[in-house]
Design an enzyme around this catalytic site. Structure first.
Site, short mmCIF file in Angstrom:
data_model
loop_
_atom_site.label_atom_id
_atom_site.label_comp_id
_atom_site.label_asym_id
_atom_site.label_seq_id
_atom_site.Cartn_x
_atom_site.Cartn_y
_atom_site.Cartn_z
N GLU A 146 3.86 -16.77 46.03
CA GLU A 146 3.00 -17.80 45.43
C GLU A 146 3.76 -18.36 44.23
OE1 GLU A 146 -0.72 -16.23 43.96
OE2 GLU A 146 -1.40 -18.18 43.22
N HIS A 176 1.91 -12.45 38.72
CA HIS A 176 1.15 -11.29 39.21
C HIS A 176 1.70 -10.75 40.52
CE1 HIS A 176 -1.22 -14.77 40.97
NE2 HIS A 176 -1.25 -14.00 42.06
N HIS A 233 1.32 -10.33 48.03
CA HIS A 233 2.24 -11.38 47.59
C HIS A 233 2.70 -11.16 46.15
CE1 HIS A 233 -1.70 -13.36 46.45
NE2 HIS A 233 -1.03 -13.71 45.38
C1 LIG Z 1 -6.87 -16.32 44.23
C2 LIG Z 1 -6.15 -17.60 44.50
C3 LIG Z 1 -4.65 -17.45 44.57
C4 LIG Z 1 -4.14 -17.12 43.17
O1 LIG Z 1 -4.27 -18.02 42.30
O2 LIG Z 1 -3.63 -16.04 42.89
C5 LIG Z 1 -4.26 -16.42 45.61
O3 LIG Z 1 -3.51 -15.53 45.43
S1 LIG Z 1 -4.96 -16.68 47.17
C6 LIG Z 1 -4.24 -15.43 48.22
C7 LIG Z 1 -4.59 -15.65 49.63
N1 LIG Z 1 -4.00 -16.86 50.13
C8 LIG Z 1 -2.92 -16.89 50.95
O4 LIG Z 1 -2.36 -15.86 51.32
C9 LIG Z 1 -2.47 -18.26 51.40
C10 LIG Z 1 -1.13 -18.23 52.10
N2 LIG Z 1 -1.15 -17.39 53.28
C11 LIG Z 1 -1.06 -17.91 54.54
O5 LIG Z 1 -0.98 -19.11 54.72
C12 LIG Z 1 -1.11 -16.93 55.69
O6 LIG Z 1 -1.74 -15.75 55.29
C13 LIG Z 1 0.33 -16.59 56.25
C14 LIG Z 1 1.21 -15.92 55.20
C15 LIG Z 1 1.02 -17.87 56.77
C16 LIG Z 1 0.15 -15.64 57.42
O7 LIG Z 1 -0.81 -16.19 58.27
P1 LIG Z 1 -0.73 -16.09 59.86
O8 LIG Z 1 0.53 -16.69 60.34
O9 LIG Z 1 -1.99 -16.60 60.44
O10 LIG Z 1 -0.73 -14.55 60.05
P2 LIG Z 1 0.10 -13.66 60.97
O11 LIG Z 1 -0.59 -12.36 60.87
O12 LIG Z 1 0.29 -14.28 62.34
O13 LIG Z 1 1.54 -13.54 60.26
C17 LIG Z 1 2.73 -14.13 60.75
C18 LIG Z 1 3.88 -13.20 60.34
O14 LIG Z 1 3.97 -13.10 58.92
C19 LIG Z 1 3.75 -11.76 58.49
N3 LIG Z 1 2.93 -11.78 57.29
C20 LIG Z 1 1.69 -12.26 57.17
N4 LIG Z 1 1.23 -12.11 55.93
C21 LIG Z 1 2.23 -11.49 55.25
C22 LIG Z 1 2.34 -11.05 53.90
N5 LIG Z 1 1.34 -11.23 53.02
N6 LIG Z 1 3.48 -10.48 53.51
C23 LIG Z 1 4.53 -10.30 54.39
N7 LIG Z 1 4.48 -10.71 55.71
C24 LIG Z 1 3.33 -11.27 56.10
C25 LIG Z 1 3.02 -11.10 59.64
O15 LIG Z 1 3.22 -9.71 59.62
C26 LIG Z 1 3.66 -11.77 60.84
O16 LIG Z 1 4.91 -11.19 61.09
P3 LIG Z 1 5.32 -10.71 62.56
O17 LIG Z 1 4.30 -9.70 62.98
O18 LIG Z 1 6.71 -10.16 62.41
O19 LIG Z 1 5.27 -11.96 63.41
CO LIG Z 2 -2.20 -14.74 43.87
#
Ligand SMILES: CC[C@@H](C(=O)O)C(=O)SCCNC(=O)CCNC(=O)[C@H](O)C(C)(C)COP(=O)(O)OP(=O)(O)OC[C@H]1O[C@@H](n2cnc3c(N)ncnc32)[C@H](O)[C@@H]1OP(=O)(O)O
Ligand SMILES: [Co+2]
Length: 135
Positions: free
Chosen positions: A131, A8, A80
Protein backbone atom coordinates in the site's frame (compact mmCIF):
# COMPACT_ATOMS: atom_id res chain seq x y z
CA UNK A 1 10.13 7.68 -7.07
CA UNK A 2 11.52 7.49 -3.52
CA UNK A 3 10.07 5.28 -0.79
CA UNK A 4 9.37 7.07 2.49
CA UNK A 5 8.59 5.84 6.02
CA UNK A 6 6.99 2.51 6.88
CA UNK A 7 3.52 3.71 7.85
CA UNK A 8 2.06 0.36 8.95
CA UNK A 9 2.24 -3.41 8.77
CA UNK A 10 -1.25 -4.87 8.29
CA UNK A 11 -2.41 -8.19 9.73
CA UNK A 12 -5.66 -9.75 8.47
CA UNK A 13 -7.56 -11.42 11.32
CA UNK A 14 -10.78 -13.46 11.50
CA UNK A 15 -11.97 -11.82 14.75
CA UNK A 16 -11.02 -8.18 15.38
CA UNK A 17 -12.16 -8.08 19.04
CA UNK A 18 -10.04 -11.14 19.83
CA UNK A 19 -7.01 -9.63 18.05
CA UNK A 20 -7.47 -6.33 19.94
CA UNK A 21 -7.58 -8.22 23.25
CA UNK A 22 -4.35 -10.04 22.34
CA UNK A 23 -2.48 -6.84 21.47
CA UNK A 24 -3.93 -4.75 24.35
CA UNK A 25 -4.12 -7.27 27.20
CA UNK A 26 -1.32 -9.74 26.38
CA UNK A 27 1.21 -7.51 24.60
CA UNK A 28 0.35 -4.28 26.47
CA UNK A 29 -0.14 -2.19 23.34
CA UNK A 30 -2.16 0.98 22.87
CA UNK A 31 -4.94 0.17 20.37
CA UNK A 32 -7.28 2.66 18.65
CA UNK A 33 -11.08 2.34 18.50
CA UNK A 34 -12.44 0.19 15.62
CA UNK A 35 -13.25 2.00 12.37
CA UNK A 36 -15.49 0.56 9.61
CA UNK A 37 -14.39 1.44 6.07
CA UNK A 38 -17.08 0.13 3.67
CA UNK A 39 -15.27 1.54 0.63
CA UNK A 40 -12.33 -0.74 1.47
CA UNK A 41 -14.42 -3.71 2.72
CA UNK A 42 -12.65 -3.84 6.10
CA UNK A 43 -12.99 -2.92 9.78
CA UNK A 44 -9.69 -1.77 11.29
CA UNK A 45 -7.86 -0.75 14.43
CA UNK A 46 -4.35 0.64 14.71
CA UNK A 47 -1.81 -0.51 17.26
CA UNK A 48 0.30 2.56 18.06
CA UNK A 49 4.04 1.90 18.32
CA UNK A 50 6.90 4.32 18.96
CA UNK A 51 8.24 4.01 15.42
CA UNK A 52 5.31 2.77 13.31
CA UNK A 53 1.86 1.16 13.48
CA UNK A 54 0.26 -2.26 13.11
CA UNK A 55 -3.12 -2.30 11.36
CA UNK A 56 -5.44 -5.15 12.34
CA UNK A 57 -7.99 -5.84 9.59
CA UNK A 58 -11.24 -7.82 9.68
CA UNK A 59 -13.44 -8.40 6.60
CA UNK A 60 -16.47 -6.10 6.23
CA UNK A 61 -19.19 -7.09 3.77
CA UNK A 62 -19.43 -9.92 1.25
CA UNK A 63 -16.94 -8.48 -1.27
CA UNK A 64 -14.11 -7.82 1.18
CA UNK A 65 -10.69 -7.91 -0.57
CA UNK A 66 -9.28 -9.78 2.43
CA UNK A 67 -11.86 -12.64 2.41
CA UNK A 68 -9.93 -14.95 0.04
CA UNK A 69 -6.67 -14.23 1.91
CA UNK A 70 -8.28 -15.25 5.22
CA UNK A 71 -9.68 -18.42 3.65
CA UNK A 72 -6.07 -19.37 2.84
CA UNK A 73 -4.83 -18.14 6.25
CA UNK A 74 -7.74 -18.84 8.65
CA UNK A 75 -5.82 -17.96 11.81
CA UNK A 76 -4.72 -14.60 10.33
CA UNK A 77 -1.45 -13.50 8.71
CA UNK A 78 0.55 -10.45 7.61
CA UNK A 79 -1.42 -8.98 4.70
CA UNK A 80 0.41 -5.85 3.46
CA UNK A 81 3.08 -3.24 4.11
CA UNK A 82 2.22 0.45 3.80
CA UNK A 83 4.94 2.89 2.75
CA UNK A 84 4.62 6.66 2.57
CA UNK A 85 5.42 8.57 -0.61
CA UNK A 86 5.75 12.31 -1.12
CA UNK A 87 3.63 12.39 -4.29
CA UNK A 88 1.30 9.44 -4.83
CA UNK A 89 0.37 10.43 -8.40
CA UNK A 90 3.95 10.71 -9.57
CA UNK A 91 4.81 7.42 -7.75
CA UNK A 92 1.87 5.71 -9.47
CA UNK A 93 2.83 7.01 -12.90
CA UNK A 94 6.49 5.99 -12.52
CA UNK A 95 5.57 2.51 -11.27
CA UNK A 96 2.98 2.01 -14.01
CA UNK A 97 5.44 3.09 -16.69
CA UNK A 98 7.85 0.48 -15.30
CA UNK A 99 5.23 -2.26 -15.70
CA UNK A 100 3.95 -2.60 -12.11
CA UNK A 101 0.25 -3.39 -11.69
CA UNK A 102 -1.71 -0.76 -9.78
CA UNK A 103 -4.76 -2.47 -8.25
CA UNK A 104 -8.40 -1.43 -8.69
CA UNK A 105 -9.08 1.36 -11.18
CA UNK A 106 -5.62 2.85 -10.58
CA UNK A 107 -7.01 5.93 -8.83
CA UNK A 108 -6.15 6.60 -5.17
CA UNK A 109 -8.89 6.08 -2.57
CA UNK A 110 -9.06 7.77 0.81
CA UNK A 111 -7.43 5.41 3.33
CA UNK A 112 -7.83 4.91 7.06
CA UNK A 113 -5.82 8.08 7.87
CA UNK A 114 -7.90 10.28 5.54
CA UNK A 115 -5.05 10.39 2.99
CA UNK A 116 -4.91 9.00 -0.59
CA UNK A 117 -3.78 5.36 -0.86
CA UNK A 118 -3.05 2.90 -3.69
CA UNK A 119 -2.23 -0.82 -3.75
CA UNK A 120 0.43 -2.61 -5.85
CA UNK A 121 0.12 -6.25 -6.94
CA UNK A 122 2.02 -8.66 -4.63
CA UNK A 123 3.35 -10.66 -7.59
CA UNK A 124 5.28 -7.56 -8.76
CA UNK A 125 6.88 -6.92 -5.33
CA UNK A 126 8.51 -10.05 -3.91
CA UNK A 127 5.17 -11.66 -3.02
CA UNK A 128 4.17 -8.76 -0.74
CA UNK A 129 1.06 -6.62 -1.23
CA UNK A 130 2.15 -2.97 -0.98
CA UNK A 131 0.00 0.00 0.00
CA UNK A 132 1.31 3.48 -0.81
CA UNK A 133 0.03 6.38 1.28
CA UNK A 134 0.47 10.06 0.52
CA UNK A 135 2.73 11.65 3.20
C1 LIG B 1 -8.18 0.42 5.81
C2 LIG B 1 -7.97 1.04 4.48
C3 LIG B 1 -6.59 0.80 3.91
C4 LIG B 1 -5.59 1.60 4.76
O1 LIG B 1 -5.69 2.85 4.71
O2 LIG B 1 -4.74 1.06 5.46
C5 LIG B 1 -6.27 -0.67 3.85
O3 LIG B 1 -5.29 -1.17 4.26
S1 LIG B 1 -7.47 -1.62 3.03
C6 LIG B 1 -6.80 -3.27 2.98
C7 LIG B 1 -7.62 -4.16 2.14
N1 LIG B 1 -7.58 -3.75 0.75
C8 LIG B 1 -6.86 -4.40 -0.19
O4 LIG B 1 -6.17 -5.39 0.06
C9 LIG B 1 -6.97 -3.84 -1.59
C10 LIG B 1 -5.96 -4.45 -2.55
N2 LIG B 1 -6.11 -5.88 -2.66
C11 LIG B 1 -6.57 -6.47 -3.80
O5 LIG B 1 -6.88 -5.81 -4.77
C12 LIG B 1 -6.70 -7.98 -3.79
O6 LIG B 1 -6.83 -8.44 -2.47
C13 LIG B 1 -5.48 -8.69 -4.48
C14 LIG B 1 -4.17 -8.41 -3.75
C15 LIG B 1 -5.37 -8.27 -5.96
C16 LIG B 1 -5.74 -10.19 -4.44
O7 LIG B 1 -7.03 -10.41 -4.92
P1 LIG B 1 -7.44 -11.66 -5.84
O8 LIG B 1 -6.60 -11.68 -7.06
O9 LIG B 1 -8.90 -11.68 -6.01
O10 LIG B 1 -7.07 -12.83 -4.88
P2 LIG B 1 -6.36 -14.15 -5.15
O11 LIG B 1 -6.59 -14.91 -3.91
O12 LIG B 1 -6.78 -14.76 -6.47
O13 LIG B 1 -4.79 -13.78 -5.25
C17 LIG B 1 -4.02 -13.80 -6.44
C18 LIG B 1 -2.60 -14.18 -6.03
O14 LIG B 1 -2.05 -13.20 -5.16
C19 LIG B 1 -1.73 -13.77 -3.88
N3 LIG B 1 -2.11 -12.82 -2.85
C20 LIG B 1 -3.34 -12.35 -2.59
N4 LIG B 1 -3.32 -11.50 -1.57
C21 LIG B 1 -2.03 -11.46 -1.15
C22 LIG B 1 -1.39 -10.76 -0.09
N5 LIG B 1 -2.07 -9.93 0.73
N6 LIG B 1 -0.07 -10.91 0.07
C23 LIG B 1 0.66 -11.74 -0.76
N7 LIG B 1 0.08 -12.44 -1.81
C24 LIG B 1 -1.24 -12.30 -1.96
C25 LIG B 1 -2.58 -15.02 -3.80
O15 LIG B 1 -2.01 -15.95 -2.92
C26 LIG B 1 -2.56 -15.50 -5.25
O16 LIG B 1 -1.35 -16.14 -5.52
P3 LIG B 1 -1.29 -17.57 -6.22
O17 LIG B 1 -2.07 -18.50 -5.35
O18 LIG B 1 0.17 -17.90 -6.33
O19 LIG B 1 -1.95 -17.36 -7.57
CO1 LIG C 1 -3.39 -0.62 5.19
Amino acid sequence: MKLGRLNHVAIAVPDLEKAVATYRDVLGAVVSAPQSLPEHGVRVVFVELANSKVELLEPLGVDSPIAAFLEKNPAGAIHHLCYEVADIFSARDRLKAGGARILGDGEPKTGAHGKPVLFLHPKDFCGTLIELEQE
